[in-house]
Design a protein around this motif. Sequence first.
Motif, PDB file in Angstrom:
ATOM      1  N   GLU A 116       0.947  -1.334   0.138  1.00 15.81           N
ATOM      2  CA  GLU A 116      -0.038   0.035   0.025  1.00 15.81           C
ATOM      3  C   GLU A 116       0.905   1.191   0.024  1.00 15.81           C
ATOM      4  OE1 GLU A 116      -3.162  -0.291  -0.229  1.00 15.81           O
ATOM      5  OE2 GLU A 116      -3.604   1.751  -0.074  1.00 15.81           O
ATOM      6  N   GLU A 117       1.910   1.368   0.825  1.00 11.08           N
ATOM      7  CA  GLU A 117       2.957   2.576   0.699  1.00 11.08           C
ATOM      8  C   GLU A 117       3.594   3.019  -0.562  1.00 11.08           C
ATOM      9  OE1 GLU A 117       5.394  -0.986   2.237  1.00 11.08           O
ATOM     10  OE2 GLU A 117       3.371  -0.445   2.447  1.00 11.08           O
ATOM     11  N   SER A 118       3.594   1.884  -1.540  1.00 13.11           N
ATOM     12  CA  SER A 118       4.242   2.392  -2.822  1.00 13.11           C
ATOM     13  C   SER A 118       3.066   2.801  -3.741  1.00 13.11           C
ATOM     14  CB  SER A 118       4.750   1.009  -3.346  1.00 13.11           C
ATOM     15  OG  SER A 118       3.782  -0.061  -3.567  1.00 13.11           O
ATOM     16  N   TYR A 119       2.058   3.379  -3.206  1.00 14.44           N
ATOM     17  CA  TYR A 119       1.001   3.798  -4.102  1.00 14.44           C
ATOM     18  C   TYR A 119       1.560   4.449  -5.349  1.00 14.44           C
ATOM     19  CZ  TYR A 119      -3.704   5.669  -5.150  1.00 14.44           C
ATOM     20  OH  TYR A 119      -4.952   5.931  -5.514  1.00 14.44           O
ATOM     21  N   TYR A 120       2.207   5.563  -5.253  1.00 15.05           N
ATOM     22  CA  TYR A 120       2.691   6.362  -6.408  1.00 15.05           C
ATOM     23  C   TYR A 120       4.140   6.262  -6.470  1.00 15.05           C
ATOM     24  CZ  TYR A 120      -1.687   8.594  -7.421  1.00 15.05           C
ATOM     25  OH  TYR A 120      -3.116   8.800  -7.772  1.00 15.05           O
ATOM     26  N   LYS A 121       4.949   5.621  -5.779  1.00 12.77           N
ATOM     27  CA  LYS A 121       6.322   5.351  -5.636  1.00 12.77           C
ATOM     28  C   LYS A 121       6.884   5.148  -7.097  1.00 12.77           C
ATOM     29  CE  LYS A 121      10.048   3.810  -2.966  1.00 12.77           C
ATOM     30  NZ  LYS A 121      10.681   2.978  -1.748  1.00 12.77           N
ATOM     31  N   ASP A 122       8.030   6.053  -7.250  1.00 14.90           N
ATOM     32  CA  ASP A 122       8.719   5.700  -8.348  1.00 14.90           C
ATOM     33  C   ASP A 122       7.938   5.720  -9.682  1.00 14.90           C
ATOM     34  OD1 ASP A 122      11.142   5.488  -6.890  1.00 14.90           O
ATOM     35  OD2 ASP A 122      10.936   3.780  -6.437  1.00 14.90           O
ATOM     36  N   ARG A 123       6.845   6.098  -9.677  1.00 13.88           N
ATOM     37  CA  ARG A 123       6.072   6.186 -10.876  1.00 13.88           C
ATOM     38  C   ARG A 123       5.995   7.603 -11.366  1.00 13.88           C
ATOM     39  NH1 ARG A 123       4.979   1.299 -13.385  1.00 13.88           N
ATOM     40  NH2 ARG A 123       4.556  -0.453 -11.750  1.00 13.88           N
ATOM     41  N   LYS A 124       5.875   7.773 -12.720  1.00 11.66           N
ATOM     42  CA  LYS A 124       5.730   9.095 -13.185  1.00 11.66           C
ATOM     43  C   LYS A 124       4.407   8.964 -14.208  1.00 11.66           C
ATOM     44  CE  LYS A 124      10.080  10.861 -12.679  1.00 11.66           C
ATOM     45  NZ  LYS A 124      10.373  10.806 -11.250  1.00 11.66           N
ATOM     46  N   ILE A 125       3.487  10.049 -14.111  1.00 14.53           N
ATOM     47  CA  ILE A 125       2.422  10.013 -15.049  1.00 14.53           C
ATOM     48  C   ILE A 125       3.016  10.051 -16.671  1.00 14.53           C
ATOM     49  CG2 ILE A 125       0.639  11.406 -15.891  1.00 14.53           C
ATOM     50  CD1 ILE A 125       0.009  12.094 -12.794  1.00 14.53           C
ATOM     51  N   THR A 126       2.673   9.420 -17.313  1.00 14.45           N
ATOM     52  CA  THR A 126       3.216   9.493 -18.738  1.00 14.45           C
ATOM     53  C   THR A 126       2.425   9.936 -19.696  1.00 14.45           C
ATOM     54  OG1 THR A 126       2.202   7.234 -19.191  1.00 14.45           O
ATOM     55  CG2 THR A 126       4.448   7.077 -18.102  1.00 14.45           C
ATOM     56  N   CYS A 127       1.173  10.751 -19.394  1.00 10.26           N
ATOM     57  CA  CYS A 127       0.760  11.523 -20.409  1.00 10.26           C
ATOM     58  C   CYS A 127       0.281  12.776 -19.807  1.00 10.26           C
ATOM     59  CB  CYS A 127      -0.540  10.769 -21.076  1.00 10.26           C
ATOM     60  SG  CYS A 127      -1.576  10.453 -19.694  1.00 10.26           S
ATOM     61  N   PHE A 128       0.086  13.803 -20.850  1.00 10.53           N
ATOM     62  CA  PHE A 128      -0.233  14.985 -20.339  1.00 10.53           C
ATOM     63  C   PHE A 128      -0.865  15.872 -21.545  1.00 10.53           C
ATOM     64  CE2 PHE A 128       3.747  16.001 -21.927  1.00 10.53           C
ATOM     65  CZ  PHE A 128       3.622  17.240 -22.559  1.00 10.53           C
ATOM     66  N   ASN A 129      -1.695  17.026 -21.244  1.00 12.77           N
ATOM     67  CA  ASN A 129      -2.219  17.706 -22.294  1.00 12.77           C
ATOM     68  C   ASN A 129      -1.416  19.224 -22.302  1.00 12.77           C
ATOM     69  OD1 ASN A 129      -4.176  16.035 -23.254  1.00 12.77           O
ATOM     70  ND2 ASN A 129      -5.638  16.784 -21.573  1.00 12.77           N
ATOM     71  N   PRO A 130      -0.821  19.249 -23.479  1.00 13.78           N
ATOM     72  CA  PRO A 130      -0.053  20.903 -23.576  1.00 13.78           C
ATOM     73  C   PRO A 130      -1.185  22.054 -23.750  1.00 13.78           C
ATOM     74  CG  PRO A 130       0.285  19.504 -25.536  1.00 13.78           C
ATOM     75  CD  PRO A 130      -0.547  18.391 -24.675  1.00 13.78           C
ATOM     76  N   LYS A 131      -0.777  23.085 -23.319  1.00 12.65           N
ATOM     77  CA  LYS A 131      -1.619  24.220 -23.319  1.00 12.65           C
ATOM     78  C   LYS A 131      -1.940  24.550 -24.818  1.00 12.65           C
ATOM     79  CE  LYS A 131      -0.538  25.864 -18.880  1.00 12.65           C
ATOM     80  NZ  LYS A 131      -0.070  27.042 -18.147  1.00 12.65           N
ATOM     81  N   LEU A 132      -3.134  24.880 -25.141  1.00 16.93           N
ATOM     82  CA  LEU A 132      -3.496  24.893 -26.635  1.00 16.93           C
ATOM     83  C   LEU A 132      -4.334  26.301 -26.633  1.00 16.93           C
ATOM     84  CD1 LEU A 132      -4.422  22.375 -29.061  1.00 16.93           C
ATOM     85  CD2 LEU A 132      -6.115  24.229 -28.643  1.00 16.93           C
ATOM     86  N   ASP A 133      -4.195  27.188 -27.512  1.00 14.82           N
ATOM     87  CA  ASP A 133      -5.148  28.406 -28.113  1.00 14.82           C
ATOM     88  C   ASP A 133      -5.656  28.026 -29.358  1.00 14.82           C
ATOM     89  OD1 ASP A 133      -4.603  29.469 -25.604  1.00 14.82           O
ATOM     90  OD2 ASP A 133      -3.190  30.858 -26.577  1.00 14.82           O
ATOM     91  N   PHE A 134      -6.854  28.302 -29.382  1.00 21.87           N
ATOM     92  CA  PHE A 134      -7.461  28.174 -31.156  1.00 21.87           C
ATOM     93  C   PHE A 134      -8.322  29.555 -31.117  1.00 21.87           C
ATOM     94  CE2 PHE A 134     -11.074  25.859 -33.419  1.00 21.87           C
ATOM     95  CZ  PHE A 134     -10.396  25.729 -34.523  1.00 21.87           C
ATOM     96  N   HIS A 135      -7.935  30.229 -32.282  1.00 23.04           N
ATOM     97  CA  HIS A 135      -8.288  31.574 -32.591  1.00 23.04           C
ATOM     98  C   HIS A 135      -8.807  31.493 -34.132  1.00 23.04           C
ATOM     99  CE1 HIS A 135      -6.732  33.723 -29.269  1.00 23.04           C
ATOM    100  NE2 HIS A 135      -5.737  32.776 -29.246  1.00 23.04           N
ATOM    101  N   GLU A 136      -9.622  32.580 -34.270  1.00 24.88           N
ATOM    102  CA  GLU A 136     -10.250  32.626 -35.610  1.00 24.88           C
ATOM    103  C   GLU A 136     -10.221  33.998 -36.035  1.00 24.88           C
ATOM    104  OE1 GLU A 136     -14.576  31.780 -37.890  1.00 24.88           O
ATOM    105  OE2 GLU A 136     -14.297  31.584 -35.810  1.00 24.88           O
TER     106      GLU A 136
END
Length: 154
Positions: A35-55
């Motif tokens: 249980e104590e190793s819940y997030y230990k040594d793990r990296k989240i491997t996806c993310f959403n970069p910031k985006l702007d959408f203009h017209e």
Amino acid sequence: MTRYSEELYNFEHKLKNTFDDFLKRIGLYGDENKEESYYKDRKITCFNPKLDFHENDKEYLVYVELPGVKKEEICLDLRDGDRVLNISGEIKQDEKLEKGRAHIEERRFGYFRRSVVLSENVNLDNITAKFHDGVLKITIPKQELTKSKKVSIH
């Protein structure tokens, strides 16, 4: 008062189990037996970069912040049938940083994917993209939609 604590404990326990199950399925859970190793040594491997959408009158402009990404690591995919522009790639963490102990980690590493649904009035053949100083700029020109016309009956 005791009843409220039990209800809160049960809710917290159910919520934690739900997240545990989800994280196990996507491979972000640590050692399943500890249980104590819940997030230990793990990296989240996806993310959403910031985006702007203009017209504007002539075009749509998409700006995506991608600091630390090389141009060769970015993929733009446009499927004509569904009019969805997919922006994807990967930011790799420096191998030197993977060893040792981190005190602060705020930068993002891993895979990213963003999708933009385009309207019907875009010129799919003339989309351009430029990458400069960590910002991807995608220019999507507009085209006039064909107007309806009357057909004479003979």
